[in-house]
Scaffold this active site. Structure first.
Site, mmCIF file in Angstrom:
data_model
loop_
_atom_site.group_PDB
_atom_site.id
_atom_site.type_symbol
_atom_site.label_atom_id
_atom_site.label_comp_id
_atom_site.label_asym_id
_atom_site.label_seq_id
_atom_site.Cartn_x
_atom_site.Cartn_y
_atom_site.Cartn_z
ATOM 1 N N VAL A 44 4.884 6.297 2.512
ATOM 2 C CA VAL A 44 5.306 4.928 2.773
ATOM 3 C C VAL A 44 4.344 4.268 3.752
ATOM 4 O O VAL A 44 3.483 3.475 3.358
ATOM 5 C CB VAL A 44 6.776 4.892 3.269
ATOM 6 C CG1 VAL A 44 7.201 3.482 3.622
ATOM 7 C CG2 VAL A 44 7.691 5.472 2.170
ATOM 8 N N CYS A 45 4.437 4.610 5.012
ATOM 9 C CA CYS A 45 3.643 3.892 6.016
ATOM 10 C C CYS A 45 2.148 4.038 5.741
ATOM 11 O O CYS A 45 1.417 3.044 5.682
ATOM 12 C CB CYS A 45 3.973 4.416 7.406
ATOM 13 S SG CYS A 45 5.750 4.382 7.694
#
Lengths: 221, 221, 221, 221, 221, 221, 221, 221
Positions: free
Chosen positions: B118-119
């Protein structure tokens, strides 16, 4: 924790068995990488040379699919008569084999063979039953799967077999690096069969002879 | 095989991003052993110090479960203003963050963060979209499973992200052991963060200064 | 699926590079069993002998912790002058090395080295950038973790590097078992370096010469 | 994401190749459990029967250690003349083999063989180079290590080879369970070669015919 | 590194497909722990509810061994008419299914199904061929072996499919924790389906409300 | 093989302990996938409800980082007073805990907790020392690495602890599917916590009620 | 190391149990590849035929989700009356089953079943308690995870159960390749169920009959 | 289940041994990631400081390839005279070492060393033979392969050695978080050597001091 008696390998009490380490059976061994396993069986065979142990080689129906013992082993031990079993799965069921073991007069047996769950385990259990101390070199016995190997090793352990590495066998037999055989004889062996150690020894040799210190190295802790 | 242009990291063109490496999120990372991963995120942070790179630290809702950046990073970079995102998952959606990246004037971004899928991945893809070269330090990004990590790294690779190790980042930035920073500055860093190499360097130092040759060592090939 | 051009190794177009395969660096390699990796680097070195390829050996700061090239390689190639880099991480940054590669006049480079993510990958990417075809023998390059190795191999693949096994290199160079070198030269090589095959060849030889059929064998399908 | 053209297997456009699946070479395969791999190569051979595909069988020096094709394959395809290569590693270097492929008049090749990194990969790359669509049944190609297999599969993928499972090949060829061959022909095949599915089909049959509901079952969601 | 366009999921452009996630087929899935996989397929189904996406459910011959869709899915989406394919393996070969997808008017498809290498991959490739963006939630597609799964995911990647985790799908759709749906809606979802995060959120809640500092905690860095 | 006495769990002799299964400690568990482990600890807690066993819940310094017991457990067992240890690592060192165990009057303890090597193992060994039979539900105890878990389980085994699965605990307590609790009560439990079985039960239900036989199914063996 | 008594399987003292090897329960087994496990349960069933052992087949609630015994087993043993347990989890709790075991008059039980941790382990422990020698064929018992299997096998071992491979059972029962059954009967069995060995036997047969030596083969050591 | 006596570590009865943890031997350790293992050996050394235990350091031929003890250990324990064995593999064969152990007057030995199968195992077995209780910290002993480590740990277990984790040693010695040393002293230690726990403690600290509740968090169960 109860009492424990540590029985150590003693080079004057030990004999080495190379069991069914045959060129056809080699192809059944898939619990170790083939390169790693080949190294292990040659290292196992070398133990007799290094420590001057009586050696027994046996094969099972060697003109059939199991194939012969590698020629190198025969050349290493030209005076050893291979016990060529014509049918017995458990070598201890073969009288010539039993006699060969008894003839060594030794009480400690170092053992490895193919396959771990059959040839190695059956003989190891029979030897324990007959009162021998047994050191099974687990690196030099092969099985068709890791799962089978692990259960076979556990079975041997439950019978009091010492399931040990090649280096543990060497360490118990050598005892002191200053002995003969000791560092002088073993470093070349390790260089061939135990390269993780051999390369450290080579690197150290070079450092002593020609090494220089790089910037930054001397400020390490 | 077609033509290929090798774009290398250049210490004057590179900036370092520490993304969502937060004390709460640390507990979600299970694709690496916790000790190994803690080492990797501190090593990643150190890159800015070693090579004097502009550093950007950003966090996501840090008073919530995600928690704060480790204090050591704040102490290492007291002049860096942490971009505290109040909601944006993809840091590139946060104007302050984008401005911080642009303000560095650099075209090559070295990146790691939690979570990989994600990040790290979202920002890496946005950076690629915005024309940056991206080097994702895979050791310092963590995921909840190895499976998730591998798919995320493949996704970044498909976007032209260089998914690289810590040592590869160092090697591309340093280029020559004789540079500054070079061996003098890096060996202490390796001793802390890359002990496989650090211990070899220590052993070699000792061998040069005090080493002796054991019997058998000098007859090795 | 688009068009594809298969560029094959050609023994008259190929050169072999042994890169930073040094006795100190050997200890950093933990993505392969040490025995397996030692076998792979010697097999890689052997390729030059078998196919009479120009060979380039290079080392990085070899009097430091990285240590020297194994003596066996120097003895195999007494006429090869080792390019001893004093600092350049990427061998392609070293002029003497570049000249050595160019002097071979070859367009196809077979490469392996330690560490996969730095020495091998950096040079492979530079060679691709310079227009060479690159065959990276993945078995003979080592990394500190499997994770690092896999990402480095993917990075090379993305640059058009052929990441191939030892046996694939042999197969592309030999092309036909009836060539020279062919079966006559290669079986002994496989026996030493590729024992999964070597043992099958030995077992087959024995069966042809002395094999007998056991009850049950001839009724197999 | 760019445009993509999905080329599907079409049973009227496809031919099946059984490459170097030989009884001696079988012993080199250690990336799959031996039982699993044996199942896969017989399943691969069955594809020709099921879908009435032209089949090409080729072997490499089969009186040597590589050994013959399993007799079952010869019995399944009595009209197929085995292309017995006397030396060519890459089957595409053998004129008889090339002619056999061309004689099928097909443009889609389903392929598996031993070893993945050499026999399978070389031919797959050559077929791609010659303009064929290639579906490599990865379950039915074997390698000496998983590491070698994975790199070989990646190499093929980079050349546009579809690296697919047995069930994916069946699914693309069958297209609809109501076709012929369809459910009626395939369930017996799955029962033999894909027991995870076969056992579900058996259990379902029994439940339909004789199943009863246990207390608790009917209150499940 | 070339140019790259990052196409992100957009909740107003996306539809969700639950493909062949059937109670009988569940038993074929052995690449994930059964508990982990059950969690993943329910989480996948939940995506439609959370983000109010159009949902398409399809099954393959559901009165046969493949079995029905779990009732919970039908209850979650009572207005969705299940496309019950009577034979087509690739859902895109079924006109009703194609019409259902087209009727959503969406260009981005989030997809998961059983089995990864057949149902998921075939549809994903057809969707890509038809011009859709495809996000394959790899956690919610199951295969009979890890090996088969990995090759299938690579095949999809080569076709431009985004092979992504559940959390990555959520992150791209949500974009900002302050949106609706955002933190308020998602934390309960994570608590059910992503317990690594849910438990961190619970622990943090407790710490804020009732937590006390133990001796030693406040002197940590 | 010596004599062996099989002591079986008896639902009238057994008590259940939920030990240090706390929301903060959950994050230390990395030997199981987080989803799988969360499932296991809820299944473990359910055992008391299913078989109407006395339940003891204990926590260690729960306002600190270890965090509280999940609220669900407190709601399941509202009459159980949690033994909140303020410092004792081994619960058996806490008098209130010992009294709670003794007050159950049971001789067989079913146990799980976080961490396996400390909380679970210490209490298990103390319980064995105090003469209790101990069944350690290995699925519901968590450790930071698999390596640590395995050594801890071996340590418990050496002390006569039965290291068993959730399903084995259920099986020993239920004994007969016709008992109460039996199939009627357990299938819903399996559907929630043991989905490999739950999905088979669902599929079978559907087959009995609505299943039809596909072409090919009835000719299976 | 203490004394050890090796109790070997004796074909005149042994009986074979096929326990709960049912078509529904097959789907719960995920610790082995489905193909590998299917092979193992058929090999286990074959043991009775090969060595003419009394065979006991039992099932648990077979009209429910667990499903029936595979028809092949019933056809192999048409005279064996299946003990259809209506509820007892531990077969030893069923009087008909106990009587069936006692009626064999044998003291050595060879056992395998689904699931390892429940059906197999419970019966094995009860048999040990009742004084039987127990050989658990670990390859033919299945569990939902490897972790569960390993703990169950360790539990059996602690009770004196011999946890052994299929080949170990065969080896102990056959004892000598010259016996009946011996090589003549077993090679066809191995060819079907133990292909690692079967293929070596086939290759050897071919070599004896038609093999030729390739250049290079005769100079191997 | 028989009787069991739980012998616990007692900080007034325990001594710590650091055995052959040398900078050269470090490079042989490949069963743990190098970073993880480095952490473990420093954590092991720290145990003496934390609990004020008598410490014995011994090395084997330290000017040779094995190299010296890390300087940090010497600085931690400036009053400890390192027992520099000139050749004995088993430290118990060295009189000075035996005297050092006896001089501590302790009956419980906490031990770790390199290599697990030789240095650690030999001494552990000798200590058991001499009547000592032995706690082998398995995380801080290293071997060349996982296979070798596991067999060595099993061998020690069979001799009554407690094979335990670092955290288990701390837990048995500390006993109560309110003791000295207790939470105040241990949390900083965990922060350094047990980051899975340290990060949870940091996150909890921050939550107590500055944490806020996000939307959605307070409605979690």
């Amino acid at each position: 924790m109860g009492a424990f008696k540590y029985e150590r390998l003693n080079k004057s009490d030990a004999a080495l068995i190379i069991l069914d380490t045959q060129e056809g059976l080699f192809s059944l061994v898939r619990d170790y990488d083939a390169t790693q396993f080949r190294n292990a069986i040659y290292a196992h065979a070398e133990l007799g040379k290094i420590f001057n142990l009586p050696v027994i080689i046996s094969t099972s129906t060697e003109t059939g699919p199991n194939g012969p013992t590698p020629n190198e082993f025969l050349q290493m031990y030209p005076d050893v008569k291979v016990v060529k079993r014509q049918g017995e799965v458990n070598a201890w069921d073969n009288e010539e084999f039993v006699n060969a073991v008894k003839a060594t007069g030794k009480s400690q047996i170092i053992l490895a063979g193919i396959l771990t769950d059959v040839c190695t385990a059956f003989l190891a259990l029979s030897l324990r039953d007959a009162g021998y101390g047994v050191w099974a070199n687990h690196e030099a016995s092969g099985a068709t799967t890791i799962d089978i190997r692990e259960n076979a090793n556990d079975r041997m352990r439950a019978a009091g077999v010492q399931v040990v590495s090649f280096f543990a066998v060497v360490g118990e037999l050598m005892r002191d690096w200053r002995n003969t055989p000791g560092a002088a004889e073993l470093f070349p062996v390790f260089d061939r069969f135990f390269p993780a150690y051999g390369m450290v020894a080579r690197g150290h040799r070079e450092a002593v002879h020609k090494g220089t210190i790089l910037p930054g190295q001397d400020i390490l802790p």
